[in-house]
Write a protein that holds these residues in place. Sequence first.
Motif, PDB file in Angstrom:
ATOM      1  N   ILE A  10       0.837  -1.200   0.000  1.00  0.00           N
ATOM      2  CA  ILE A  10       0.000   0.000   0.000  1.00  0.00           C
ATOM      3  C   ILE A  10       0.871   1.248   0.000  1.00  0.00           C
ATOM      4  O   ILE A  10       0.579   2.225  -0.689  1.00  0.00           O
ATOM      5  CB  ILE A  10      -0.970  -0.013   1.206  1.00  0.00           C
ATOM      6  N   SER A  11       1.967   1.233   0.744  1.00  0.00           N
ATOM      7  CA  SER A  11       2.860   2.386   0.823  1.00  0.00           C
ATOM      8  C   SER A  11       3.491   2.726  -0.522  1.00  0.00           C
ATOM      9  O   SER A  11       3.868   3.869  -0.761  1.00  0.00           O
ATOM     10  CB  SER A  11       3.951   2.151   1.860  1.00  0.00           C
ATOM     11  N   LYS A  12       3.604   1.749  -1.407  1.00  0.00           N
ATOM     12  CA  LYS A  12       4.125   2.022  -2.745  1.00  0.00           C
ATOM     13  C   LYS A  12       3.181   2.943  -3.507  1.00  0.00           C
ATOM     14  O   LYS A  12       3.616   3.752  -4.309  1.00  0.00           O
ATOM     15  CB  LYS A  12       4.333   0.721  -3.526  1.00  0.00           C
ATOM     16  N   TYR A  13       1.876   2.814  -3.264  1.00  0.00           N
ATOM     17  CA  TYR A  13       0.871   3.642  -3.926  1.00  0.00           C
ATOM     18  C   TYR A  13       0.741   5.010  -3.257  1.00  0.00           C
ATOM     19  O   TYR A  13       0.570   6.023  -3.918  1.00  0.00           O
ATOM     20  CB  TYR A  13      -0.507   2.968  -3.915  1.00  0.00           C
ATOM     21  N   ASN A  14       0.766   5.020  -1.929  1.00  0.00           N
ATOM     22  CA  ASN A  14       0.518   6.261  -1.202  1.00  0.00           C
ATOM     23  C   ASN A  14       1.207   6.193   0.158  1.00  0.00           C
ATOM     24  O   ASN A  14       0.781   5.469   1.034  1.00  0.00           O
ATOM     25  CB  ASN A  14      -0.985   6.465  -1.030  1.00  0.00           C
ATOM     26  N   LYS A  15       2.267   6.979   0.312  1.00  0.00           N
ATOM     27  CA  LYS A  15       3.039   6.946   1.556  1.00  0.00           C
ATOM     28  C   LYS A  15       2.359   7.702   2.695  1.00  0.00           C
ATOM     29  O   LYS A  15       2.698   7.516   3.851  1.00  0.00           O
ATOM     30  CB  LYS A  15       4.431   7.520   1.310  1.00  0.00           C
ATOM     31  N   THR A  16       1.387   8.580   2.385  1.00  0.00           N
ATOM     32  CA  THR A  16       0.745   9.379   3.429  1.00  0.00           C
ATOM     33  C   THR A  16      -0.586   8.794   3.901  1.00  0.00           C
ATOM     34  O   THR A  16      -1.179   9.314   4.839  1.00  0.00           O
ATOM     35  CB  THR A  16       0.497  10.816   2.936  1.00  0.00           C
ATOM     36  N   LEU A  17      -1.050   7.730   3.283  1.00  0.00           N
ATOM     37  CA  LEU A  17      -2.318   7.115   3.660  1.00  0.00           C
ATOM     38  C   LEU A  17      -2.221   6.541   5.066  1.00  0.00           C
ATOM     39  O   LEU A  17      -1.358   5.711   5.351  1.00  0.00           O
ATOM     40  CB  LEU A  17      -2.663   5.995   2.676  1.00  0.00           C
TER      41      LEU A  17
END
Length: 156
Positions: A10-17
Amino acid sequence: MDALELEEKISKYNKTLPLVLLTSLGKRMLPNKVYLTKPIKPSQMYKVLTDILSRTDILPKEPAKSLATASGVDLPIQNSSLRILLAEDDISSQKVAQLMLKRLGYRVDTVANGIEALQALERQHYDVVLMDVKMPEMDGLQAAHIIRQRWPEARR
């Protein structure tokens, strides 16, 4: 896939989520991550979600009137204005999540997969989407990617 592998993907897509990882007792955990150990108590879920949501601009700046419970946890007033969409294919998990959110004073709409989640978001705005990762038809990661593309202004 365990919670740590999922968090990495998931962090690959969005690090601030903001992520809340659910884990079984005794599993390895990384520092600076938010974990809930199964089985989850409603008061724990409420505290973690309000902590995360208070760091965003989703919740109103003015504190809502609350109901005090015997456990000392302040719950939001009934019919909270926060709109929640739950995307979960497992009926049992749907019922548990709905019950927990209802006890916290929230109303929730439920769908069974990513395609239905996208259709629901086309019909109306939601403040929060709680999405299972592994679902039939379209999984949560695919749906989240499409949501970010279609509604870039809603990113938080």
